[in-house]
Design a protein around this motif. Sequence first.
Motif, PDB file in Angstrom:
ATOM      1  N   VAL A 121     -33.789  84.020 -17.675  1.00 19.36           N
ATOM      2  CA  VAL A 121     -32.674  83.401 -18.402  1.00 19.36           C
ATOM      3  C   VAL A 121     -32.382  84.183 -19.687  1.00 19.36           C
ATOM      4  CG1 VAL A 121     -31.935  81.316 -19.622  1.00 19.36           C
ATOM      5  CG2 VAL A 121     -33.090  81.131 -17.408  1.00 19.36           C
ATOM      6  N   GLU A 122     -33.416  84.636 -20.370  1.00 17.09           N
ATOM      7  CA  GLU A 122     -33.216  85.433 -21.590  1.00 17.09           C
ATOM      8  C   GLU A 122     -32.558  86.769 -21.258  1.00 17.09           C
ATOM      9  OE1 GLU A 122     -36.732  85.785 -23.932  1.00 17.09           O
ATOM     10  OE2 GLU A 122     -37.132  83.621 -23.940  1.00 17.09           O
ATOM     11  N   ALA A 146     -30.473  87.269 -18.821  1.00 14.57           N
ATOM     12  CA  ALA A 146     -29.074  86.959 -18.524  1.00 14.57           C
ATOM     13  C   ALA A 146     -28.280  86.672 -19.794  1.00 14.57           C
ATOM     14  CB  ALA A 146     -28.993  85.770 -17.570  1.00 14.57           C
ATOM     15  N   GLU A 147     -28.941  86.153 -20.825  1.00  6.92           N
ATOM     16  CA  GLU A 147     -28.264  85.901 -22.101  1.00  6.92           C
ATOM     17  C   GLU A 147     -27.925  87.216 -22.809  1.00  6.92           C
ATOM     18  OE1 GLU A 147     -27.266  83.205 -23.571  1.00  6.92           O
ATOM     19  OE2 GLU A 147     -28.173  81.602 -22.373  1.00  6.92           O
ATOM     20  N   ARG A 148     -28.750  88.237 -22.596  1.00  5.57           N
ATOM     21  CA  ARG A 148     -28.653  89.457 -23.395  1.00  5.57           C
ATOM     22  C   ARG A 148     -27.906  90.593 -22.706  1.00  5.57           C
ATOM     23  NH1 ARG A 148     -32.212  91.296 -27.376  1.00  5.57           N
ATOM     24  NH2 ARG A 148     -32.498  89.071 -27.764  1.00  5.57           N
ATOM     25  N   LYS A 190     -23.348  86.174 -16.114  1.00  4.59           N
ATOM     26  CA  LYS A 190     -24.664  85.532 -16.231  1.00  4.59           C
ATOM     27  C   LYS A 190     -25.175  85.100 -14.862  1.00  4.59           C
ATOM     28  CE  LYS A 190     -25.437  83.330 -19.906  1.00  4.59           C
ATOM     29  NZ  LYS A 190     -25.445  82.381 -21.051  1.00  4.59           N
ATOM     30  N   ALA A 244     -29.033  77.101 -17.295  1.00  7.89           N
ATOM     31  CA  ALA A 244     -28.387  78.188 -18.041  1.00  7.89           C
ATOM     32  C   ALA A 244     -26.891  78.260 -17.750  1.00  7.89           C
ATOM     33  CB  ALA A 244     -29.056  79.518 -17.696  1.00  7.89           C
ATOM     34  N   ALA A 290     -23.572  77.575 -20.250  1.00  6.21           N
ATOM     35  CA  ALA A 290     -22.496  78.556 -20.424  1.00  6.21           C
ATOM     36  C   ALA A 290     -21.146  77.974 -20.050  1.00  6.21           C
ATOM     37  CB  ALA A 290     -22.791  79.799 -19.584  1.00  6.21           C
TER      38      ALA A 290
END
Length: 407
Positions: free
Chosen positions: A91-92, A94-96, A217, A311, A315
């Motif tokens: 998940v991190e 995909a955030e970045r 994402k 997640a 979004a």
Amino acid sequence: MSEQQRLTTKEAAERLGVKPETVYAYVSRGLLSSRRTDGGRGSTFDVKEVDALSRRNRREAAAGPPGELSVRTRITLIEKDRYYFRGVDAVELAERYDYEPVAQWLWTGELHPEVRFEAPDDLVAAARQAVAALPRHCGPTDRLRVATIAAAAADPLRFDLGEEAVLATARALSPTLVAALPALRHGQDRRAALADRLWCRLTDREADGASIAVLGKALVLLIDHDLAASTLAVRVAASARAHPYAAVSAGLGVIEGPLHGAASGLAHRMLAEVVERGSAAAVVADHLRAGRRVPGLGHRLYPGEDPRAVALFAALDAVPQAADALAAARDVVATTARHTELHANVDLALAVLTVASGMPAEAGETIFAVARTAGWIAHALEEYQERPLRMRPSGQYVGPRPPQPLP
């Protein structure tokens, strides 16, 4: 070999981590050879044989209990309602990062945030020509499978299984599959991120930043999910040394099932009906009355919430036009929770995106397939380093015993 270079029964047992009587059991089963000592009161064992048996025992212990297929992998770990790519929270990631940097990092261990994948002209031309020849009613997975086969036929180097050759195929395949799908909007830059290029194949609506961010994402979150059915098919193909296109084609053949990649389409149709009718109660009741499970709920690997869904829902809160579909999804979860607490899974989250963006019901399946291509290649790369044809379980024959009369 001198007696000083051989092991006593006690020494062999200690090296193997077993009791002395187990050492003799290994001898009786032909797993070890022994030699009587000069005095005839004991046996000695070859050091190399004992060490080889010790390594074999460790491998079998790591492979899991008998009868259960287990494959060691360094790609994805699912643990405590979270999942990780090479030890990093997915998940991190995909955030970045966008899809391409994460895919390349998954394959090579090197992260280049600005990397973009380009589709070779000859592969795209072959894939588009093959897809254009399909009947109009064909679904997205049909198109992706045909595009994969056509691209393979156009690539004379496809049988090169060296790491660099496979990586070159990997970088070309995802954008080729996207480029082979019919465009509903035009004008996308070939150097744009894959999410931007895919958007105009899924809907004729103009892209907005928040919606594209959700699609990007989703692509990262869906890259891999351990040994799902399609991924196992890919590893079996790679074990037989099928080239990367063929391995990906094996995965595409599996995801069409309603219990795998096509599950998001079922959730889309249900969610669209909830939005239309204004309430989830009647729609959920119709599914249960017909003996169908309510799609988009629960996941066997996550007793709690599916982190991919969490997640994506977060979004989607930033997408104004997703408000109705989000409310419908939450209504479905709340309605079913009266009797069974089942959390939303990634299929329901994808359905919110596809309904809100004016995409067809099959769009979630397309997103899933394009995203998972990178994970399949990662597993193929791993499998190419293993012993060939190791993915060969033995059948348990339960038919009539021979001899039987000739039919």
